[in-house]
Design an enzyme around this catalytic site. Structure first.
Site, PDB file in Angstrom:
ATOM      1  N   HIS A  42     -12.245   3.718   6.512  1.00  0.00           N
ATOM      2  CA  HIS A  42     -13.501   2.893   5.987  1.00  0.00           C
ATOM      3  C   HIS A  42     -13.657   1.731   6.397  1.00  0.00           C
ATOM      4  O   HIS A  42     -14.709   0.767   6.508  1.00  0.00           O
ATOM      5  CB  HIS A  42     -13.554   2.889   4.551  1.00  0.00           C
ATOM      6  CG  HIS A  42     -12.739   1.812   3.830  1.00  0.00           C
ATOM      7  ND1 HIS A  42     -11.553   2.111   3.200  1.00  0.00           N
ATOM      8  CD2 HIS A  42     -12.995   0.523   3.585  1.00  0.00           C
ATOM      9  CE1 HIS A  42     -11.164   1.187   2.608  1.00  0.00           C
ATOM     10  NE2 HIS A  42     -11.926  -0.037   2.761  1.00  0.00           N
ATOM     11  N   ASP A  85      -9.513   9.075   3.933  1.00  0.00           N
ATOM     12  CA  ASP A  85      -9.853   7.440   4.428  1.00  0.00           C
ATOM     13  C   ASP A  85      -8.637   7.111   5.168  1.00  0.00           C
ATOM     14  O   ASP A  85      -8.038   5.991   4.737  1.00  0.00           O
ATOM     15  CB  ASP A  85     -10.031   6.722   3.080  1.00  0.00           C
ATOM     16  CG  ASP A  85     -10.378   5.233   3.459  1.00  0.00           C
ATOM     17  OD1 ASP A  85     -10.793   4.985   4.519  1.00  0.00           O
ATOM     18  OD2 ASP A  85     -10.126   4.327   2.381  1.00  0.00           O
ATOM     19  N   SER A 180      -7.578  -3.435   2.423  1.00  0.00           N
ATOM     20  CA  SER A 180      -7.581  -2.058   2.654  1.00  0.00           C
ATOM     21  C   SER A 180      -7.171  -2.033   3.930  1.00  0.00           C
ATOM     22  O   SER A 180      -7.092  -2.830   4.909  1.00  0.00           O
ATOM     23  CB  SER A 180      -9.182  -1.676   2.921  1.00  0.00           C
ATOM     24  OG  SER A 180      -9.685  -1.916   1.497  1.00  0.00           O
ATOM     25  N   GLY A 181      -6.472  -0.764   4.130  1.00  0.00           N
ATOM     26  CA  GLY A 181      -5.945  -0.276   5.692  1.00  0.00           C
ATOM     27  C   GLY A 181      -4.535  -0.600   5.518  1.00  0.00           C
ATOM     28  O   GLY A 181      -3.955   0.145   6.449  1.00  0.00           O
TER      29      GLY A 181
END
Lengths: 230, 555
Positions: A42, A85, A180-181
């Site tokens: 994402h 994701d 995120s990530g």
């Protein structure tokens, strides 16, 4: 990262900062090989062009003002084909491995966490006013069994088999937007192994709402095949 | 039926020093288990099997109190019955570690003669498990396990041991040990030690006390009743239908009106939370829907809207009548008059990981370090999992055995702790001595380059893939796939596909600390080490940073 603490500089040398082409941090990521970075799919929604992204390594400050910083262009993007994701970035040139830049270990395929591990997340994301803005922060909390996490009072069946939960049931600390990530790593003997990619949550650090991470061990065959064939 | 090993819990790499034992040679761990079952010289409680030498030791030792050392390629198998904390029938075979009477009075050690001179002693009754001061039933008393007490005025008293619920369950079935293995909708249960079709974190070796045997329904996590993962791909887990016992549940220990420990036995009537919210009635679903109802938890005294701790929380709590605060802790006066412990929030960073040190042998160390020399996290002293032990605050009141902090309760050479790694029982801690000038150096792990070099070994050479096929004494190696001249069934290319057992090349499939070895073609010599040069130290290893992380964890 909400609460937690400011990390010792460069004590998480696999942490990378994913940036726009003009250098704005917007996601985390993890160096798994001198030329490969793991992140969340994402994070790549803004653009499918590799040139839209840059990877910064070896930094402690979000401003990336240290001499140890290495900057790399992205040569290729690979999103997981079944819409999980998780995504891989191939760097245009390998990062130089040194004291400040070291790859993380990956778990065995389908390795299962025993439900008692203590794991850590890191990032430069939103601190919700808990301090440490602009510096790499860390926090640690236990992995929560999916069965528990899917109870009505927690995430009520939202967590999928290829995801895992981690956090404190009382809330208070968590990853958050901008993390995120990034990696969720767990200590295994005397080294860290990446078991999760920071993915989503219902708010940040709310009671009964642990963070959700993609279960990296489910994707080892995919990661290996992409790296071998590209 | 399952196989014979299902009634054992295994721990890799464990070894006992000079245990009371019988030694056999068996080809497999199953054969060794049969030896243990058939042992006539003593009650076999566990056995050790070493894969390389196919040595089998049947043990009389109580592994809960024995000193267990670390050794590769040795596996300890402990009989489940001796790990269970419940009794069957009168409890004559109870071997748990309860050491208080039903009134909460500590038991006297069976071997002690004060304050009471016992009739039942370990010497006179060697086979009835009179260890330490654990509750036992050496005389088959109808009322179950008992002990002499440390109260001079009370010679002996009974203990409160839950029944091993085999045919039926009490309360929420936490102690159910029966063999029902289908769910309410008739689905067959998945084995606990399998990850198919559903992967999960309830690993039997991580929860030895939960008796996660075969595919039997169990309640290891505070559910209203026993459940299991199912073999259906579309149903990950489901409750089981276990009949409720008609006999009344064991009488709970007398409740308290004040806070002791986590307050699980609190039975007072405080019904306001620490922030002043009124508690919601447990039997009500408004404003908060929940599953902690008196019906689901019949033995947790969920009366009215009183603060309770039915599920192992840190302290008593309740759902609140405030729509925006689902649940909160309650402030309960402590039984010892001290202030109740506030939840640990925002502990100052320095106090988290202190760079402190220990004086002398560290018996007086009171810091908060909680990692071992090799980076393993310490097990809490109050916990019996994954390692059972007798280093408890009760037994060592002056040793400050708090949380999982490094301590030295038994005057060892330096502070140590049990580890959360099921396969490593204990290790010394990563602490410096205050008066030493030299910093503690972590043992150097094997250094590997990113691409393994085939002509040398790193560390114990487990990754070695070179072509050396002679032992250090010049004997030619036997091919791993051959059974001549030495037959073996444990280390073959089939059983260890990942170990690189090609041709007759030296390998280290069992992580032997002395490096690669092979079976030899000399009929007089089963196996020998090989002589392979060590690789020059390389720079980095994945997952290992040069700068030590803080590891701050907010609780």
């Amino acid at each position: 990262i909400v609460a937690g603490c400011i990390s010792h500089p460069h004590s998480w040398p696999w942490q990378i900062s994913l940036r726009t082409s003009y250098g704005l941090h917007f996601c985390g990521g993890t160096l798994i090989d001198p030329q490969w970075v793991l992140t969340a799919a994402h994070c790549l929604e803004k653009s499918s062009r590799p040139s839209a992204y840059k990877v910064y390594l070896g930094l402690h400050r979000e401003r990336a003002s240290e001499a140890s910083v290495q900057k790399r262009d992205v040569e290729k993007l690979f999103k997981e084909p079944h819409r999980a994701d998780i995504a891989l970035l191939k760097l245009r040139s390998p990062a130089i491995i040194n004291n400040h830049v070291i790859p993380i270990c990956l778990p065995k395929e389908n390795a299962v966490l025993g439900g008692r591990e203590e794991c850590y997340v890191t990032g430069w994301g939103d601190t919700k006013g808990t301090g440490g803005d602009g510096l790499l922060k860390e926090t640690g909390f236990p992995v929560i069994e999916n069965k528990i996490c899917n109870r009505p009072e927690f995430l009520n069946g939202r967590v999928k088999k290829h995801e895992l939960c981690a956090g404190n049931i009382h809330g208070g600390t968590d990853s958050c937007q901008g993390d995120s990530g990034g990696p969720l790593v767990c200590l295994d003997q005397d080294r860290f192994v990446q078991h999760g990619v920071t993915s989503w949550g219902l708010g940040c650090a709310q009671p009964m709402k642990p963070g959700v991470y993609v279960r990296v061990s489910n994707y080892i065959p995919w990661i290996e095949s992409i790296m071998e064939n590209n | 039926q399952g196989d014979i090993l299902d009634s054992y819990v295994r721990t890799e790499g464990a070894w006992l020093l000079n245990p009371k034992k019988e030694v056999y040679r068996t080809n497999s761990k199953e054969e060794c288990a049969e030896r243990c079952e058939a042992e006539s010289k003593f009650t076999c409680r566990a056995f050790l099997f070493t894969s390389k030498d196919q040595q089998c030791l049947t043990l009389a030792e109580n592994t809960k109190t024995a000193v267990i050392f670390r050794r590769t390629n040795a596996v300890l198998y402990e009989k489940r019955i001796y790990l269970l904390e419940c009794k069957e029938g009168k409890g004559v075979n109870y071997r748990g570690t309860e050491a208080k009477t039903q009134k909460g009075v500590p038991c006297q050690k069976w071997a002690d003669t004060v304050p009471h001179k016992p009739n039942y002693t370990p010497e006179k009754y060697p086979n009835v498990g009179l260890e330490e001061n654990y509750c036992r039933n050496p005389d088959g008393d109808e009322r179950g396990p008992w002990c002499y007490t440390t109260d001079p005025a009370t010679r002996f008293d009974y203990c409160n041991i839950p029944e091993c619920e085999v045919e039926c369950m009490h309360c929420s079935g936490e102690n159910y040990h029966g063999v029902v293995a289908t769910t309410t909708s008739g689905l067959e249960c998945q084995r606990w030690d399998s990850q198919q079709p559903h992967s999960h974190g309830y690993l039997p070796e991580n929860f030895p006390e939960k008796d996660l045997k075969m595919n039997y329904c169990r309640n290891p996590d505070g559910e209203p009743r026993p459940w299991c993962f199912t073999t259906s791909l579309t149903k990950r887990w489901e409750y089981c239908d276990i009949p409720r016992c008609t006999t009344p549940p064991p009488a709970p220990a007398p409740g308290r009106q004040c806070l002791s420990g986590r307050g699980e036995d609190y039975q007072g009537t405080i019904s306001v939370t620490e922030s002043g919210n009124t508690c919601q009635h447990w039997s009500s679903q408004s404003p908060h829907r929940h599953a902690r109802t008196p019906e689901n938890y019949p033995c947790k005294n969920l009366e009215e809207n009183y603060c309770r701790n039915p599920d192992g929380e840190k302290m008593p709590w309740c759902y609140t009548t405030n729509k925006t605060a689902r649940w909160e802790y309650c402030t309960i006066p402590s039984c010892d008059g001290s202030k109740p412990e506030a939840p640990a929030v925002d502990v100052p960073e320095q106090a988290q990981i202190s760079e402190d040190c220990y004086q002398g042998n560290g018996v007086t160390y009171r810091g908060t370090a909680s990692f071992t020399l090799t980076g393993k996290k310490c097990q809490a002293w109050s916990s019996m999992s994954p390692h059972r032990h007798n280093k408890t605050a009760d037994q060592y009141p002056n040793a400050d055995l708090r949380q999982n902090y490094c301590r030295n309760p038994d005057a060892d050479s330096r502070p140590w702790c049990y580890t959360t790694d099921p396969s490593v029982r204990w290790e010394y801690c990563n602490l410096k001595r205050c008066d030493s000038r030299v910093p503690v150096t972590l043992p150097k792990p094997p250094q590997t380059t990113l691409e393994p070099n085939p002509d040398c070994i790193n560390g114990n050479g487990k990754d070695y893939r070179g072509t050396v096929a002679k032992t250090a004494r010049g004997r030619t190696c036997q091919a791993w796939s051959s059974q001549k001249p030495h037959s073996h069934d444990y280390f073959t290319p089939m059983t260890h596909p990942e170990a690189g057992l090609d041709k007759n090349y030296c390998r280290n499939p069992d992580g032997d600390v002395n490096g690669p070895w092979c079976y030899t073609t000399d009929p007089r010599k089963a196996w020998e080490y090989c002589d392979i040069p060590k690789c020059p130290p390389a720079q980095y290893e994945c997952g290992k940073s040069k700068f030590r992380p803080k590891l701050c964890a907010q609780r």
